[in-house]
Scaffold this motif. Sequence first.
Motif, PDB file in Angstrom:
ATOM      1  N   ASP A  27       0.741  -1.034  -0.110  1.00 27.45           N
ATOM      2  CA  ASP A  27      -0.087   0.045   0.450  1.00 27.45           C
ATOM      3  C   ASP A  27       0.758   1.840  -0.169  1.00 27.45           C
ATOM      4  O   ASP A  27       2.090   1.464  -0.137  1.00 27.45           O
ATOM      5  N   LYS A  28       0.398   2.219   0.029  1.00 27.01           N
ATOM      6  CA  LYS A  28       1.033   3.796   0.038  1.00 27.01           C
ATOM      7  C   LYS A  28       1.889   4.118   1.073  1.00 27.01           C
ATOM      8  O   LYS A  28       2.820   4.360   0.969  1.00 27.01           O
ATOM      9  N   LYS A  29       1.471   3.525   2.475  1.00 25.50           N
ATOM     10  CA  LYS A  29       2.204   3.262   3.307  1.00 25.50           C
ATOM     11  C   LYS A  29       3.753   2.884   3.333  1.00 25.50           C
ATOM     12  O   LYS A  29       4.302   2.963   4.260  1.00 25.50           O
ATOM     13  N   GLN A  30       3.424   1.508   2.502  1.00 27.16           N
ATOM     14  CA  GLN A  30       4.955   1.039   2.882  1.00 27.16           C
ATOM     15  C   GLN A  30       4.867   1.287   2.049  1.00 27.16           C
ATOM     16  O   GLN A  30       6.909   0.909   1.723  1.00 27.16           O
ATOM     17  N   GLN A  31       4.867   1.566   0.357  1.00 26.48           N
ATOM     18  CA  GLN A  31       5.845   2.013  -0.408  1.00 26.48           C
ATOM     19  C   GLN A  31       6.552   3.205   0.156  1.00 26.48           C
ATOM     20  O   GLN A  31       8.518   3.446  -0.767  1.00 26.48           O
ATOM     21  N   MET A  32       5.917   4.056   0.797  1.00 25.42           N
ATOM     22  CA  MET A  32       6.691   5.737   1.407  1.00 25.42           C
ATOM     23  C   MET A  32       8.303   4.654   2.248  1.00 25.42           C
ATOM     24  O   MET A  32       8.928   5.648   2.078  1.00 25.42           O
ATOM     25  N   VAL A  36      11.994   5.500   1.555  1.00 32.31           N
ATOM     26  CA  VAL A  36      12.910   6.083   2.681  1.00 32.31           C
ATOM     27  C   VAL A  36      13.801   5.084   3.317  1.00 32.31           C
ATOM     28  O   VAL A  36      15.295   5.769   3.226  1.00 32.31           O
ATOM     29  N   LEU A  37      13.713   3.845   3.419  1.00 28.67           N
ATOM     30  CA  LEU A  37      14.520   2.868   3.424  1.00 28.67           C
ATOM     31  C   LEU A  37      16.178   3.158   2.691  1.00 28.67           C
ATOM     32  O   LEU A  37      17.131   2.819   1.978  1.00 28.67           O
TER      33      LEU A  37
END
Length: 59
Positions: A27-32, A36-37
């Motif tokens: 989802d969008k949060k995991q993609q972000m 970042v990582l």
Amino acid sequence: MPYTKEEGGLLNNFAREPKVYKAEPPDKKQQMTYLVLGVAAVALLAGVIFVAFSVSNAV
């Protein structure tokens, strides 16, 4: 252990097969989080390479 019995009464021991499931896209949060990582990993690698070159040329 899972044994199978063949014709003639021979027993075979096979590894258990894992459950198969359909992967879901992140989802969008995991993609972000991945972004970042990834940026942090590239920055860390660049810093390590910079320090290595700085130290090797300091002599």
